[in-house]
Design a protein around this motif. Structure first.
Motif, short mmCIF file in Angstrom:
data_model
loop_
_atom_site.label_atom_id
_atom_site.label_comp_id
_atom_site.label_asym_id
_atom_site.label_seq_id
_atom_site.Cartn_x
_atom_site.Cartn_y
_atom_site.Cartn_z
N PRO A 24 -5.97 2.83 6.80
CA PRO A 24 -6.25 2.88 5.35
C PRO A 24 -6.22 4.30 4.78
O PRO A 24 -5.72 4.51 3.66
CB PRO A 24 -7.66 2.27 5.24
N ILE A 25 -6.72 5.27 5.52
CA ILE A 25 -6.71 6.66 5.05
C ILE A 25 -5.27 7.19 5.01
O ILE A 25 -4.88 7.91 4.08
CB ILE A 25 -7.60 7.55 5.94
N VAL A 70 0.36 7.54 -0.38
CA VAL A 70 0.50 7.26 -1.82
C VAL A 70 0.42 8.54 -2.64
O VAL A 70 1.04 8.65 -3.71
CB VAL A 70 -0.57 6.25 -2.27
N GLU A 71 -0.33 9.52 -2.16
CA GLU A 71 -0.45 10.79 -2.90
C GLU A 71 0.87 11.52 -2.99
O GLU A 71 1.09 12.29 -3.94
CB GLU A 71 -1.49 11.68 -2.21
N ILE A 94 4.05 1.18 1.03
CA ILE A 94 2.65 0.76 1.07
C ILE A 94 2.54 -0.72 0.75
O ILE A 94 1.73 -1.45 1.35
CB ILE A 94 1.81 1.60 0.09
N LEU A 128 -3.58 5.93 1.93
CA LEU A 128 -3.97 6.71 0.75
C LEU A 128 -3.25 8.05 0.71
O LEU A 128 -2.79 8.49 -0.35
CB LEU A 128 -5.49 6.93 0.76
N THR A 129 -3.15 8.69 1.85
CA THR A 129 -2.45 9.98 1.92
C THR A 129 -0.98 9.82 1.57
O THR A 129 -0.40 10.66 0.87
CB THR A 129 -2.59 10.58 3.34
N VAL A 164 -12.94 8.28 5.37
CA VAL A 164 -12.40 9.44 4.67
C VAL A 164 -13.20 10.70 4.97
O VAL A 164 -12.68 11.82 4.93
CB VAL A 164 -12.33 9.18 3.15
N VAL A 192 -12.79 2.50 4.17
CA VAL A 192 -12.23 3.72 3.58
C VAL A 192 -13.31 4.77 3.35
O VAL A 192 -13.16 5.94 3.73
CB VAL A 192 -11.50 3.43 2.25
#
Length: 262
Positions: free
Chosen positions: A217-218, A224-225, A232, A221-222, A206, A202
Motif C-alpha cells: 500500500p505504501i 501515484v505521487e 495502480i 502511494l509512492t 507509513v 497505511v
C-alpha cells in the motif's frame, strides 16, 4: 406499502452504487491503453497489468506485506488468544483496564498511533525497520484477534471445561482438546480479519517503513505521487479479484455457516 417498498429498494440501490461504483470505475480504467488514467477508457489494453511485474518494487513490497502480515498474525494470535481466554474466563482486578489497553489501537487514530510508535519504537529504541514494522502490525492486529475470539468464547459453555478438569485432564490438555476445537471458527475468522487489516494498513506502515523497506500500500502511494498511469488501477483490480477468490475458496471449503453458526 408498495411505495414504501419502492423507496426502500431505491435507497438500497443507491447504497450499492455508492459502495460499488468506485470499484467499477477502477476496474474499467485499468484497461485504458493510454498513459494517463481516464474514465471512461478510450480503448482496451492489458499492458498495465504486465507493467506491474516490470516494476520490481511492487513485487518486492508485495512479498514484504505478505511476510509481515503472516508473522504479525502469528504473534498477535499467540498473545491475543490467551488474553481473550483470560478476559472471558476469569474475573480479576484491573480486567476492564487491561481490556481497554488491548482494544486501544482501534480507538486511537492511526496517525497518532503511528507517530507514537515511530518515536518510541524506532527513534528511542533504534530497532531495525523490519522489526519495528512487525511490531506495529502486530499491535494493529491484536484488537481484532482478541475481540473476535472473545466473542466466540462468549458462546462457549465453560461447564464443559470444568467437567474435563474434574475428570483428570490437565489445564493445557483441556484447553487444546476441549476449548480450542469449540472456538476454531472464531480463530479462523479472527486470523482472516487481522490479515486483511494488516495487509491493507497505511497509517501505521507509513511511519514504520524506511529506505528500501516498504509495504505494497505504501509503494502504491509512492507510485501515484510520480505517475498517473493505470498501473495502480490494475493492481487494485488484482487485489479485489484475489480477495474475492480467497473468500470464495473458504466458503466452498467450509461454508458460510462455519463462520455464522455461533
Amino acid at each position: 406499502m408498495q411505495e414504501k417498498n419502492r423507496g426502500l429498494g431505491l435507497f438500497t440501490l443507491l447504497v450499492y452504487l455508492f459502495l460499488l461504483g468506485p470499484l467499477v470505475i477502477i476496474a474499467f480504467t485499468s484497461f485504458e491503453p493510454g498513459s494517463v488514467l481516464k474514465f471512461p477508457p478510450q480503448g482496451f489494453s492489458l499492458k498495465w497489468y504486465s507493467n506491474i511485474l516490470e516494476v520490481s518494487m511492487f513485487v518486492k513490497t508485495f512479498y514484504t506485506s505478505i511476510i509481515v502480515s503472516l508473522i504479525g498474525n502469528l504473534l498477535a494470535l499467540l498473545i491475543g488468544m490467551p488474553a481473550a481466554y483470560a478476559l472471558s474466563r476469569f474475573e480479576f482486578k484491573g480486567k476492564n483496564l487491561l481490556n481497554a489497553i488491548f482494544i486501544s489501537p482501534v480507538l486511537i487514530p492511526g496517525i497518532v498511533l503511528g507517530f507514537t510508535m515511530l518515536k518510541y519504537v524506532i527513534v528511542t529504541y533504534n530497532l531495525p525497520i523490519y522489526a519495528a514494522l512487525l511490531i506495529g502490525h502486530t499491535v494493529v492486529m491484536l484488537p481484532f484477534i482478541i475481540r473476535v475470539i472473545a466473542s466466540s468464547l462468549s458462546n462457549f459453555d465453560f461447564a464443559i471445561e470444568e467437567a474435563a478438569l474434574s475428570l483428570g485432564a490437565g489445564q493445557l490438555k483441556t484447553f487444546f482438546k476441549v476449548v480450542l476445537p469449540n472456538i476454531k471458527s472464531g480463530i479462523i475468522a479472527a486470523v482472516l480479519i487481522a490479515f486483511l487489516e494488516s495487509f491493507n494498513n497505511v497509517d501505521i506502515s507509513v511511519f514504520m517503513t524506511g529506505p528500501g523497506v516498504s509495504t505494497l500500500p505504501i509503494q502504491m502511494l509512492t507510485y501515484v505521487e510520480n505517475h498517473f498511469d493505470p498501473t495502480i488501477a490494475a493492481i487494485s483490480v488484482i487485489l479485489m479479484i484475489f480477495t474475492a477468490l480467497f473468500m470464495f475458496v473458504i466458503e466452498r471449503l467450509m461454508g458460510l455457516s462455519y463462520f455464522t453458526k455461533r
